[in-house]
Enzyme design. Structure first.
Site, short mmCIF file in Angstrom:
data_model
loop_
_atom_site.label_atom_id
_atom_site.label_comp_id
_atom_site.label_asym_id
_atom_site.label_seq_id
_atom_site.Cartn_x
_atom_site.Cartn_y
_atom_site.Cartn_z
CB SER A 142 -0.95 -0.05 1.19
OG SER A 142 -1.94 0.95 1.11
CG HIS A 201 -5.64 -2.43 0.38
ND1 HIS A 201 -4.98 -2.00 -0.74
CD2 HIS A 201 -5.05 -1.80 1.44
CE1 HIS A 201 -4.04 -1.14 -0.40
NE2 HIS A 201 -4.06 -1.01 0.91
CG ASP A 232 -6.95 -3.15 -3.38
OD1 ASP A 232 -7.68 -2.16 -3.15
OD2 ASP A 232 -5.72 -3.10 -3.24
#
Length: 441
Positions: free
Chosen positions: A171, A402, A377
Site C-alpha cells: 500500500s 487490499h 481491491d
C-alpha cells in the site's frame, strides 16, 4: 542454510538475500511515551479496548508547518514505533494483546502470515528478515522516515554478509519506497536488489482519500467497529496528516475517467430555489475541501482546536507528488508489481441527493456519501495500482482485497518465485498477466 518450505521436494543450500517488509498506512503499531521520563509506553494504534478514548487523548495531532511534522496535541508525550524483533513486531499483529489473539481478529493480523511464510522458507529474523514500521501520520518523504529506512537497509545489508536487500512493500509503503528511491537514488541502488510492490496507490486512491478528508475512515466494519476508533475520531486526525494528502488523485495522470467529488446543492437565485449537481475534479477539489471543512474543530483538554483544510499540507503534498513523478528505477534493480482486482473500489463520491440536497457545504462532513466504483481491491483501483511507470519484470493482477493480498496463497507463490526460494510454481491461480511496459502517464 536449510529451507523447509513445503514447496521444495528436497533440502537445498540457499544463500538468501535479506528481505525487508515495509507497511502501509495504519500498518504499524504506534505507542505513546512520556518525553524525558521513564515509564511504560502505551499502545495507541492499534488497540481494541478503550480504542476511541486513547486515540483522542494521545494521537490527535496538529501539523507544524515550520518543521513539516505532525505533532501530538499532548506536548508531554511523543509517538514512537517499537523496533522489537528487528522491526517485525510493529507490523505483525497490530494489536498483540492476549484477547485479540484469543479471538483471532483477522483485521489486525497484518504481515503475520507473510512473516510465517518467509520463516518457513528459511529466512531468519535479524539476519535475512527485517521489518520497517513508521509513523504513518507523517509525509512519505519526511527526513526521519527517509533516514530510518536507510538505517534499515544498511542493517539488513550488513547482517546478511553484504548481500543486497529485497524489499516487499504494501500500500502506501510503496510511495515511501518511491520517495526514498527518488531522493536517495544512489543509496537505493547500492543496497536494493529487488522491490516487490503490493497494492500501491501510485496515482492516488481518490475515492477513499477524498471521503477520508471529508467524513473520516472506518478501518473495521461490522460488529467489531464498536470496539474500534470511530470514523469521526479518525477524521480529526487525518485532516492533519500529510500522508493522506499525498494519496489524493494525481492531477497530472491521464485517468480513463477523472475522479470526481459530486455534491447535490440547493441554490437560490432571484428569490427562487433550485437544485443542481456540482462536480469537482482533482484540481478543483481543494475549493470544496476549504468550504466543507471551514468550521471543522475538535475539543481537547477543554479547549477548542480549529481543523480546517490544511493548505500548508496541501502545498507540501504537491511537492511530494513531484518527487514521486520524478522517481526512476536504478539500473540493476528488479521491480515486480502485484495489485488487486475483481472487487468494487471507491472512485467517485457524491454527497446529498436530489431529494435531500446540501445547502451549506459544511454539512458534507456530517453526511454519508453515495459511491461509484471501479475495479480494484476495494481500496486502491487497479488503474492506479498498476500505473507504476517502471520497467517491471512482471505485473500480476490477483483477485483479492487490499489487506488480504498479504495472506493470499497465490501472492505467496509469486513472491517465492521472485525471491528464488521455490523450484516449482503452480500457475493455476486467479491471476491475469498484463503488459510489462511502463504504464504511468
Amino acid at each position: 542454510m536449510l529451507c523447509f518450505c513445503p514447496c521444495f521436494d528436497e533440502e537445498l543450500d540457499l544463500e538468501l538475500e535479506p528481505v525487508l517488509l515495509i507497511s502501509g498506512i495504519g500498518g504499524s503499531i504506534l505507542t505513546c511515551k512520556k518525553k524525558n521520563k521513564l515509564g511504560f509506553d502505551t499502545r495507541v494504534w492499534i488497540r481494541i479496548l478503550l480504542a476511541d478514548l486513547e486515540f483522542k487523548k494521545k494521537l490527535w495531532s496538529l501539523y507544524n508547518p515550520l518543521t513539516g511534522y505532525t505533532e501530538t496535541l499532548d506536548k508531554d508525550t511523543e509517538i514512537v514505533v517499537p523496533d522489537d524483533d528487528y522491526g517485525l513486531y510493529a507490523i505483525d499483529i497490530l494489536d498483540p494483546s492476549a484477547f485479540v489473539k484469543c479471538i483471532h481478529l483477522q483485521e489486525v493480523y497484518y504481515f503475520h502470515d507473510m512473516i510465517d511464510m518467509l520463516l518457513g522458507c528459511g529466512y531468519k529474523k535479524g539476519t535475512t528478515l527485517f521489518g520497517y514500521g513508521y509513523d504513518f501520520r507523517q509525509s512519505n518523504r519526511i527526513d526521519k522516515l527517509m533516514e530510518d529506512l536507510q538505517v534499515k537497509l544498511e542493517t539488513a545489508y550488513k547482517a546478511s554478509g553484504g548481500r543486497k536487500v529485497n524489499i516487499i512493500s504494501h500500500s502506501m509503503g510503496g510511495l515511501l519506497v518511491m520517495c526514498f528511491m527518488s531522493l536517495h537514488h544512489e543509496v537505493f541502488s547500492k543496497y536494493v536488489s529487488k522491490w516487490i510492490c503490493i497494492s500501491c496507490p501510485f496515482q492516488g486512491a481518490p475515492g477513499c482519500i477524498n471521503d477520508s478528508l471529508l467524513t473520516g475512515l472506518q478501518f473495521v466494519e461490522g460488529l467489531e467497529s464498536f470496539f474500534f476508533v470511530s470514523r469521526w475520531t479518525m477524521h480529526q486526525l487525518l485532516v492533519e496528516c500529510p500522508s493522506i494528502y499525498e494519496m489524493l488523485a494525481n492531477p497530472d495522470f491521464n485517468w480513463k475517467k477523472e475522479p470526481e467529488i459530486q455534491v447535490w446543492r440547493k441554490q437560490s437565485k432571484n428569490e427562487k430555489s433550485y437544485i443542481e449537481l456540482e462536480s469537482y475534479g482533482p484540481v478543483e477539489s481543494n475549493t470544496l475541501f476549504r468550504e466543507a471543512l471551514r468550521n471543522n474543530e475538535l475539543t481537547y483538554d477543554g479547549k477548542t482546536v480549529a481543523l480546517p483544510f490544511n493548505f500548508a499540507i496541501s502545498r507540501w503534498a504537491a511537492e511530494t507528488r513531484q518527487v514521486l513523478n520524478n522517481a526512476k528505477l536504478p539500473d540493476g534493480v528488479c521491480f515486480y508489481n502485484i495489485y488487486g482486482i475483481s472487487f468494487d473500489t471507491l472512485f467517485d463520491v457524491c454527497y446529498g441527493s436530489k431529494e435531500s440536497p446540501i445547502e451549506d457545504l459544511s454539512e458534507i462532513c456530517h453526511s454519508m456519501p453515495q459511491y461509484s466504483y471501479v475495479d480494484g481491491d476495494e481500496t486502491v483501483s487497479a488503474e492506479s495500482a498498476k500505473a507504476d511507470g517502471f520497467d517491471a519484470v512482471e505485473r500480476v493482477a490477483i483477485a483479492a482485497r487490499h489487506r488480504e493480498l498479504l495472506s493470499d496463497k497465490t501472492v505467496f507463490k509469486h513472491i517465492k518465485k521472485w525471491l528464488g526460494v521455490e523450484q516449482k510454481v503452480n500457475m493455476h491461480s486467479k491471476t491475469s498477466r498484463v503488459s510489462d511496459e511502463p504504464v504511468r502517464q
